[in-house]
Design a protein around this motif. Structure first.
Motif, PDB file in Angstrom:
ATOM      1  N   MET A   1     -28.926  37.335 115.801  1.00 58.74           N
ATOM      2  CA  MET A   1     -29.049  37.042 114.422  1.00 58.74           C
ATOM      3  C   MET A   1     -27.928  37.887 113.346  1.00 58.74           C
ATOM      4  O   MET A   1     -27.692  37.072 112.452  1.00 58.74           O
ATOM      5  CB  MET A   1     -30.672  37.511 114.076  1.00 58.74           C
ATOM      6  CG  MET A   1     -31.695  36.535 114.486  1.00 58.74           C
ATOM      7  SD  MET A   1     -33.172  37.327 114.750  1.00 58.74           S
ATOM      8  CE  MET A   1     -33.581  37.003 112.970  1.00 58.74           C
TER       9      MET A   1
ATOM     10  N   VAL B   1     -26.859  33.742 113.585  1.00 56.78           N
ATOM     11  CA  VAL B   1     -27.739  32.471 114.132  1.00 56.78           C
ATOM     12  C   VAL B   1     -28.982  32.817 113.689  1.00 56.78           C
ATOM     13  O   VAL B   1     -29.719  33.753 113.608  1.00 56.78           O
ATOM     14  CB  VAL B   1     -27.707  32.925 115.682  1.00 56.78           C
ATOM     15  CG1 VAL B   1     -28.337  31.865 116.684  1.00 56.78           C
ATOM     16  CG2 VAL B   1     -26.256  32.940 116.286  1.00 56.78           C
ATOM     17  N   THR B   2     -29.524  31.456 113.060  1.00 59.50           N
ATOM     18  CA  THR B   2     -30.893  31.614 112.528  1.00 59.50           C
ATOM     19  C   THR B   2     -32.062  31.794 113.594  1.00 59.50           C
ATOM     20  O   THR B   2     -31.914  31.133 114.716  1.00 59.50           O
ATOM     21  CB  THR B   2     -30.780  30.313 111.872  1.00 59.50           C
ATOM     22  OG1 THR B   2     -30.888  29.277 112.383  1.00 59.50           O
ATOM     23  CG2 THR B   2     -29.973  30.185 110.678  1.00 59.50           C
TER      24      THR B   2
ATOM     25  N   ARG C   1     -32.747  28.405 115.476  1.00 58.82           N
ATOM     26  CA  ARG C   1     -31.803  28.166 116.500  1.00 58.82           C
ATOM     27  C   ARG C   1     -32.242  28.729 117.712  1.00 58.82           C
ATOM     28  O   ARG C   1     -32.105  28.313 118.957  1.00 58.82           O
ATOM     29  CB  ARG C   1     -30.257  28.306 116.265  1.00 58.82           C
ATOM     30  CG  ARG C   1     -29.208  27.776 117.053  1.00 58.82           C
ATOM     31  CD  ARG C   1     -27.655  28.015 116.697  1.00 58.82           C
ATOM     32  NE  ARG C   1     -27.008  27.209 117.239  1.00 58.82           N
ATOM     33  CZ  ARG C   1     -26.378  26.304 117.450  1.00 58.82           C
ATOM     34  NH1 ARG C   1     -26.538  25.491 116.317  1.00 58.82           N
ATOM     35  NH2 ARG C   1     -25.593  25.818 118.222  1.00 58.82           N
TER      36      ARG C   1
ATOM     37  N   LEU D   1     -28.190  42.459 106.744  1.00 59.95           N
ATOM     38  CA  LEU D   1     -29.071  42.538 107.600  1.00 59.95           C
ATOM     39  C   LEU D   1     -30.500  43.285 107.201  1.00 59.95           C
ATOM     40  O   LEU D   1     -31.535  43.285 107.980  1.00 59.95           O
ATOM     41  CB  LEU D   1     -28.494  43.662 108.813  1.00 59.95           C
ATOM     42  CG  LEU D   1     -27.278  42.736 109.502  1.00 59.95           C
ATOM     43  CD1 LEU D   1     -26.522  43.819 110.616  1.00 59.95           C
ATOM     44  CD2 LEU D   1     -27.780  41.621 110.348  1.00 59.95           C
TER      45      LEU D   1
ATOM     46  N   GLY E   1     -32.544  32.550 105.782  1.00 63.16           N
ATOM     47  CA  GLY E   1     -31.536  31.358 106.256  1.00 63.16           C
ATOM     48  C   GLY E   1     -30.264  31.611 105.344  1.00 63.16           C
ATOM     49  O   GLY E   1     -29.392  31.380 105.893  1.00 63.16           O
TER      50      GLY E   1
ATOM     51  N   ALA F   1     -28.618  34.418 106.751  1.00 60.19           N
ATOM     52  CA  ALA F   1     -27.859  34.086 108.028  1.00 60.19           C
ATOM     53  C   ALA F   1     -26.618  33.249 108.097  1.00 60.19           C
ATOM     54  O   ALA F   1     -25.598  33.392 108.620  1.00 60.19           O
ATOM     55  CB  ALA F   1     -29.051  33.294 109.090  1.00 60.19           C
TER      56      ALA F   1
ATOM     57  N   ARG G   1     -23.888  35.405 106.748  1.00 58.16           N
ATOM     58  CA  ARG G   1     -23.211  36.309 108.033  1.00 58.16           C
ATOM     59  C   ARG G   1     -22.756  35.349 108.813  1.00 58.16           C
ATOM     60  O   ARG G   1     -21.265  35.894 109.288  1.00 58.16           O
ATOM     61  CB  ARG G   1     -24.368  36.857 108.658  1.00 58.16           C
ATOM     62  CG  ARG G   1     -24.799  38.046 107.745  1.00 58.16           C
ATOM     63  CD  ARG G   1     -25.628  38.988 109.068  1.00 58.16           C
ATOM     64  NE  ARG G   1     -26.796  38.219 109.417  1.00 58.16           N
ATOM     65  CZ  ARG G   1     -28.102  38.084 109.221  1.00 58.16           C
ATOM     66  NH1 ARG G   1     -28.397  38.552 107.990  1.00 58.16           N
ATOM     67  NH2 ARG G   1     -29.058  37.208 109.837  1.00 58.16           N
ATOM     68  N   LEU G   2     -22.877  34.403 109.172  1.00 59.55           N
ATOM     69  CA  LEU G   2     -22.121  33.235 109.967  1.00 59.55           C
ATOM     70  C   LEU G   2     -20.706  32.806 109.584  1.00 59.55           C
ATOM     71  O   LEU G   2     -19.739  32.951 110.334  1.00 59.55           O
ATOM     72  CB  LEU G   2     -23.096  31.950 110.308  1.00 59.55           C
ATOM     73  CG  LEU G   2     -22.451  30.935 111.189  1.00 59.55           C
ATOM     74  CD1 LEU G   2     -22.285  31.500 112.768  1.00 59.55           C
ATOM     75  CD2 LEU G   2     -23.351  29.677 111.154  1.00 59.55           C
TER      76      LEU G   2
ATOM     77  N   PHE H   1     -19.164  30.867 121.091  1.00 55.86           N
ATOM     78  CA  PHE H   1     -20.706  30.942 120.925  1.00 55.86           C
ATOM     79  C   PHE H   1     -20.875  30.842 119.098  1.00 55.86           C
ATOM     80  O   PHE H   1     -21.434  29.948 118.676  1.00 55.86           O
ATOM     81  CB  PHE H   1     -21.675  31.828 121.477  1.00 55.86           C
ATOM     82  CG  PHE H   1     -22.827  31.801 120.957  1.00 55.86           C
ATOM     83  CD1 PHE H   1     -23.713  30.703 121.297  1.00 55.86           C
ATOM     84  CD2 PHE H   1     -23.548  32.885 120.388  1.00 55.86           C
ATOM     85  CE1 PHE H   1     -24.920  30.689 121.172  1.00 55.86           C
ATOM     86  CE2 PHE H   1     -24.953  32.797 119.986  1.00 55.86           C
ATOM     87  CZ  PHE H   1     -25.639  31.624 120.397  1.00 55.86           C
TER      88      PHE H   1
ATOM     89  N   VAL I   1     -21.915  27.682 116.833  1.00 54.64           N
ATOM     90  CA  VAL I   1     -23.118  27.674 115.834  1.00 54.64           C
ATOM     91  C   VAL I   1     -22.442  27.411 114.334  1.00 54.64           C
ATOM     92  O   VAL I   1     -23.205  26.658 113.740  1.00 54.64           O
ATOM     93  CB  VAL I   1     -23.659  29.206 115.700  1.00 54.64           C
ATOM     94  CG1 VAL I   1     -24.680  29.156 114.780  1.00 54.64           C
ATOM     95  CG2 VAL I   1     -24.146  29.370 117.108  1.00 54.64           C
TER      96      VAL I   1
END
Lengths: 411, 230
Positions: free
Chosen positions: A305, A309-310, A313, B56, B77, B80, B83-84, B108, B112
């Motif tokens: 997370m 990553v949600t 998911r 976080l 959401g 996230a 962060r992604l 990975f 995503v």
């Protein structure tokens, strides 16, 4: 789900090999049982339907509209013998026969009883009905015009009559006039169905038409399909061959014998209560496995997370893991269950008392499970669905996970 | 342009019945391309601040902006997603996914992000080379040394070229030589790609590389030391 996610889900399953195999083993076991029991049920139903239809209605019947609900002599199929011959020729099957039916009083020297009397084509009735083969004394009808009758064993006992004796038939003809004839008993059948053995008899159709003033008409043309699955298609073909303007209708067996279909449905539903318990037990096993697996990986989920990553998911990853586990159970269950069904479907099986019980209902003494796609797939597919459904809770739990708290969790 | 701006950040934890102050009215600004160390003794608030900046953890009060966008009001959401795409994390314990190979760990995150497979492969090959792990992509974390695992973690964090990398005690489990190599890698990324680094540490070896060291104590910024790094 894409490539790495799929690999991740698959490898996650084998982090705890023993636990995964135990869960998959429970699925395989239940799938084998379901495949076997459902295939056995389907085999029994097919046998019941076949035997009942062979003894009574056939797969399809051509009738006058309304005759099915109100068996009036006047509601006829004109030129019924010609129509049956035409259908045999066009369809290329001998398993088609004309019939007529009436209610009459039949008397021996000592007693009288009411019964349903059916006029049949002796040559073709043997192809559509099991009744000719159930004659235990004497023989079945042979000549279309002969003044002969075949009666049930209970009726013979009640009338205190036997082979070679004469019976008097009294009824009313198609035009409402008085119909009477004297016939000789040439055969006695034993169907195992008390109502039939007590109140049913067959005479040649030509003789019936003369006696009841049918003027060449009858009440139905019985059609047998090669298999139950082909009944629908054959019905459409028969319908297209019917003479225009006479308003004749084609009924399937389930319309003619709704009770049989309802009885099968009721039996199927009651069996599913038992299957349901089995499936719920498997689902709980999956729930336990996945919940443990999610709890063990709390820290890892927190890290994932934190990478962006949600939870949604991650939840889908958990569902995918269950789906893969369920698919493995499904595959192995179908392979082993299918092998068992294929073997027993070939050799059949029996158990003490079955032969005697089945014999009473004109059923064979061995059960042959039906090897079919529905029998193989129905149970395991539901187990798979239940397994994935059981994982919804562990998957949804991830939505409440906070990355920081999750990362602090012990591995 | 500011990479990170914090205003009056406060955060209090409860450990049992004890109230612990994580952040106490922290004000902070970090420029883009900065190479900043957060230095504090254990429990001083550096990880808490790092977590708040990375979305976080949410502060009890105060405001945080990343590249001009306020993030303390974002939902789970959105955080996230941020962060992604915009932040890379490096942890003390490497935190790789054990069942994936080094290459898969790196790919990975890109998967995503929706990066196509061929592009992922191209980028992961390049980054493995860049962090000195060429030829080790098919190894799982358990088959690698601590230093190699940390390099994979760094590769994972920077492969998508985030504007900001947050590292929490990245050298704590590494020997001196490996720690030095890692810090040189960070510096190179900082200088060549303009990536902003915020590193929580109390390792003096790490602080040697920093252009700026923010000292914290009991959740407060007590000193802000700017350095000239050769």
């Amino acid at each position: 789900m894409s490539n790495i996610t799929f690999r991740l889900a698959w490898r996650n399953l084998w982090r705890r090999k023993r636990r995964t195999w135990l869960t998959v083993g429970a699925m395989v076991f239940s799938n084998i049982i379901l495949v076997f029991l459902i295939s056995m049920q389907l085999g029994m139903y097919a046998m019941m339907i076949e035997n009942t239809l062979r003894a009574q209605t056939g797969h399809l019947q051509v009738q006058a509209p309304g005759y099915k609900d109100d068996l009036k002599m006047r509601q006829v199929v004109p030129d019924v013998i010609d129509l049956a011959a035409k259908l045999r020729s066009e369809i290329g099957s001998d398993e088609i026969a004309a019939r007529a039916s009436a209610f009459a009083l039949v008397s021996s020297e000592e007693r009288s009883y009411g019964l349903q009397i059916s006029g049949v084509e002796p040559e073709f009735e043997t192809r559509v009905s099991s009744l000719p083969g159930l004659v235990t004394e004497g023989r079945f009808l042979e000549d279309a015009m002969a003044e002969e009758i075949v009666i049930g064993s209970v009726l013979a006992r009640n009338l205190r009559t036997g082979l070679g004796d004469e019976l008097t038939i009294i009824g009313s003809g198609r035009d409402g006039s008085f119909a009477a004839a004297v016939v000789t008993v040439v055969g006695v059948f034993e169907s195992g169905m008390p109502d039939m053995d007590r109140g049913f008899a067959e005479v040649p159709l030509g003789f019936f038409q003369d006696t009841f003033y049918m003027e060449g008409a009858g009440h139905s043309v019985v059609v047998m399909a090669p298999t139950l699955i082909q009944v629908g298609a054959l019905g459409g073909r028969v319908e297209s061959l019917l003479p225009a303007g006479e308003g004749l209708v084609v009924h399937n067996w389930d319309v003619l014998l709704p009770g049989l279909k309802q009885a099968i449905q009721a039996d199927f539903v009651s069996a599913w209560f038992m299957y349901g318990i089995l499936i719920i037990l498997v689902a709980f096993s999956v729930l336990n496995t996945q919940l443990m697996s999610v709890l063990e990986r709390t820290k890892e989920f927190g890290i994932t997370m934190s990478l962006g990553v949600t939870p949604g998911r991650l939840g889908r990853l958990v569902l995918l893991e269950s789906g893969l586990m369920g698919s493995l159970g499904l595959l192995l269950g179908i392979v082993f269950g299918g092998a068992l069904v294929a073997w027993l479907g070939h050799t059949g099986f029996t158990y003490p008392g079955l032969e005697e019980m089945a014999g009473q209902f004109n059923l064979p003494g061995r059960i042959y499970p039906q090897f079919s796609a529905i029998g193989l797939l129905m149970g395991p597919m539901i187990v798979l669905l239940a397994s994935v459904t059981a994982s919804i809770y562990p998957a949804v739990r991830l939505h409440w996970l906070e990355p920081v708290a999750a990362m602090r969790a012990a591995e | 342009m500011k990479s990170v701006t914090c205003k009056q950040l406060c955060k209090t934890y409860h450990q049992g019945e004890v109230e612990v102050i994580g952040l106490d009215h922290v004000d902070l600004e970090i420029n883009e391309g900065g190479f900043v160390c957060l230095s504090a003794p254990s429990g001083g608030g550096k990880t808490t601040l790092l977590n708040a900046i990375g979305g976080l953890d949410t502060p009890d009060s105060g405001k945080i902006w990343l590249a001009g966008e306020r993030i303390d009001t974002l939902g789970k959401g959105e955080l996230a997603n941020m962060r992604l795409h915009r932040i890379g994390f490096v942890f003390q314990a490497y935190n790789l996914i054990p069942v994936l190979t080094a290459r898969e760990n790196i790919e990975f995150v890109m998967e995503v992000q929706g990066v196509p497979a061929d592009e992922r492969e191209k980028r992961s090959t390049a980054i493995l080379r860049e962090v000195g792990l060429e030829g080790l992509g098919d190894r799982r974390p358990a088959q690698m040394s601590g230093g190699q695992q940390q390099r994979v973690a760094v590769a994972r964090a920077i492969v998508s070229k985030p504007a900001l990398v947050l590292a929490d005690e990245p050298t704590a489990n590494l020997d001196s030589h490996t720690a030095e190599q890692l810090m040189e890698l960070f510096v190179e990324l900082n200088e060549h790609h303009g990536t902003t680094f915020v590193i929580a540490t109390h390792d003096q070896r790490v602080m040697r590389y920093a252009k700026r060291v923010i000292h914290m104590l009991d959740g407060k910024v007590v000193d802000d030391e700017r350095r000239d790094v050769a």
